[in-house]
Design an enzyme around this catalytic site. Structure first.
Site, short mmCIF file in Angstrom:
data_model
loop_
_atom_site.label_atom_id
_atom_site.label_comp_id
_atom_site.label_asym_id
_atom_site.label_seq_id
_atom_site.Cartn_x
_atom_site.Cartn_y
_atom_site.Cartn_z
N HIS A 190 0.78 -1.17 -0.12
CA HIS A 190 -0.02 0.10 0.09
C HIS A 190 0.95 1.39 -0.05
CE1 HIS A 190 -3.18 -2.62 0.51
NE2 HIS A 190 -3.01 -3.10 1.88
N ASP A 205 -5.16 -8.19 -2.92
CA ASP A 205 -5.33 -8.13 -1.59
C ASP A 205 -6.50 -8.81 -0.74
OD1 ASP A 205 -5.29 -6.90 1.15
OD2 ASP A 205 -5.28 -4.98 0.57
#
Length: 452
Positions: free
Chosen positions: A269, A320
């Site tokens: 991220h 994810d």
């Protein structure tokens, strides 16, 4: 035994080529010949693209997709999403984790992902007790990879605390928690779990700076001399603010100062960066692991890709939370997020270049680095590739880079025909070869978890 594949058009490591024959032995590409004619025994396709690494996944979360789309308060965020995830985990048995993960892996292959970095943090039973085999649930992840055929980079997660400064974990986190000794026992058992896999890679994943102490982080990095090291960092502004309150530094700033990364590292991220952090991370050689669909779903924010690439940074993409598994969709949203924040088009393309080609190649190189394996259609790389349907409406009369642009921005996974991993056919006519069996086990798992 040598396998041969012939493509009318293929995107090789050095660009597009026509009339390409690939030879494969023991799961790797041994020869690439362009401008040639097919011979008897070649498996013939129209358009061939390299398989993509998926550098960040929590496979079991596929079973939660769509269940957290109800607005219960104006403060709905990642943190409220996390509460449902905890409740989902409470009822999940080992066989359920395997079934859901296999479904996620099969869908990844169907979308063009051929290797996955599984950031695996559920280690214990429902009351937090270790299984007789401390690697029981890691073995279930490996079994899902073996069944589906996807390449696996296993990233066992160390998770010890609920917040910065070594805060005690909550009861909802009981299935995740280890101390250094119990994690070391788990880690020692993992090579045996990966031994049956073709090309299995073992790394390590300190969950985040809020879940490990500085001393624990140092010990964890020392566990692997050459394997990948992945960490969640700076995903949410609340995390950044909490880190500043604890240390006086932002998360990426703290890591650059106290645990400098190198090319083995992947910062997952890293959404909220200052200019100095962006430059420092790019200089380190670490990969920024971007998950645009999940980041949009959770309201995380938009990573400064344009600035990061301008400093020589390396990127890869991951699915994810697996709320939607779509390689082309991840690449499309990566670019569209930049367009929305910059208010212009083709932000990530070099001047005069193809946006789709830039996205694909950058993510291919960065993803391969982050998962500890090579990638691309070149000699020595894993024989991971997929074919596109040239007759798909979005691809008609396309040539060269226009094929990639039209696939990413015009068709997505619907244009994918076949997918090979280590030279073995995993997807045919857009469906995993074991889709029905895998889907039935997935349904039984959700009936148990959600139907009780």
């Amino acid at each position: 035994m040598t396998l041969r594949y012939y493509a009318e058009s293929a995107l090789l490591a050095d660009g597009w080529a026509q009339g390409v024959q690939l030879s494969v032995e023991s799961g790797r590409i041994t020869a690439v010949i362009a401008d040639t004619a097919p011979v008897a025994g070649d498996h013939r396709v129209g358009i061939l693209l390299p398989g993509m690494p998926n550098l960040h996944s929590h496979g079991f979360q596929r079973g939660m997709a769509g269940l957290v789309e109800v607005n219960k308060s104006r403060s709905d965020s990642f943190w409220s999403w996390r509460e449902l995830m905890y409740r989902f985990v409470e009822r999940m048995r080992p066989e359920d984790l395997e079934a859901i993960t296999a479904q996620a892996f099969a869908e990844m292959l169907q979308s063009g992902f051929t290797r996955v970095g599984e950031f695996h943090y559920v280690h214990h039973d429902a009351d937090g007790q270790q299984y007789a085999n401390p690697a029981e649930l890691s073995a279930r992840v490996a079994a899902a990879a073996e069944r589906t055929g996807i390449g696996l980079t296993l990233l066992p997660v160390f998770y010890a605390h609920s917040g910065f400064g070594g805060q005690a974990p909550t009861g909802a986190q009981a299935r995740f928690i280890n101390d250094l000794d119990s994690f070391a026992r788990l880690y020692e058992a993992l090579p045996a779990q990966l031994s049956a896999l073709d090309g299995g890679v073992l790394g390590v994943a300190p969950h985040s700076l809020r879940a490990v102490t500085p001393a624990q982080l140092q010990r964890l990095v020392a566990l692997t001399e050459s394997g990948p090291v992945h960490i969640h960092v700076a995903e949410q502004m609340a995390e950044v603010e909490q880190c500043q309150a604890w240390s006086g530094r932002r998360p990426v700033e703290w890591l650059l100062e106290h645990q400098p990364p190198d090319e083995r590292w992947c910062y997952v991220h890293a959404t909220h960066l200052t200019t100095a952090e962006c430059e420092g991370l790019a200089r380190s050689g670490a990969v920024a692991g971007l998950c645009p669909i999940t980041e949009a779903n959770l309201g995380d924010g938009v990573f400064p890709v344009e600035e990061f690439l301008a400093h020589g940074g390396r990127i890869g993409v991951g699915s994810d939370s697996n709320v939607r598994i779509d390689l082309a969709g991840e690449l499309e949203l990566l670019e569209y997020g930049q367009r929305l924040t910059r208010q212009r088009r083709n932000v990530l393309a070099k001047e005069g270049g193809s946006t789709g080609r830039q996205l694909l190649e950058a993510s291919l190189i960065g993803g391969g680095q982050a998962l500890g394996t090579g990638a691309g259609l070149r000699v020595g790389a894993p024989a991971d590739f997929f074919s596109l349907r040239a007759e798909h409406p979005a691809l008609l009369e396309r040539r060269g880079d226009a094929i990639v642009d039209s696939w990413i921005f015009g068709s997505g996974r619907g244009a994918i025909d076949c997918v090979w991993r280590a030279g073995q056919l995993c997807v045919s006519e857009g469906r995993h070869v074991l889709a029905d069996e895998i889907g039935q086990a997935y349904q039984r798992a959700l009936q148990w978890i959600l139907g009780g």
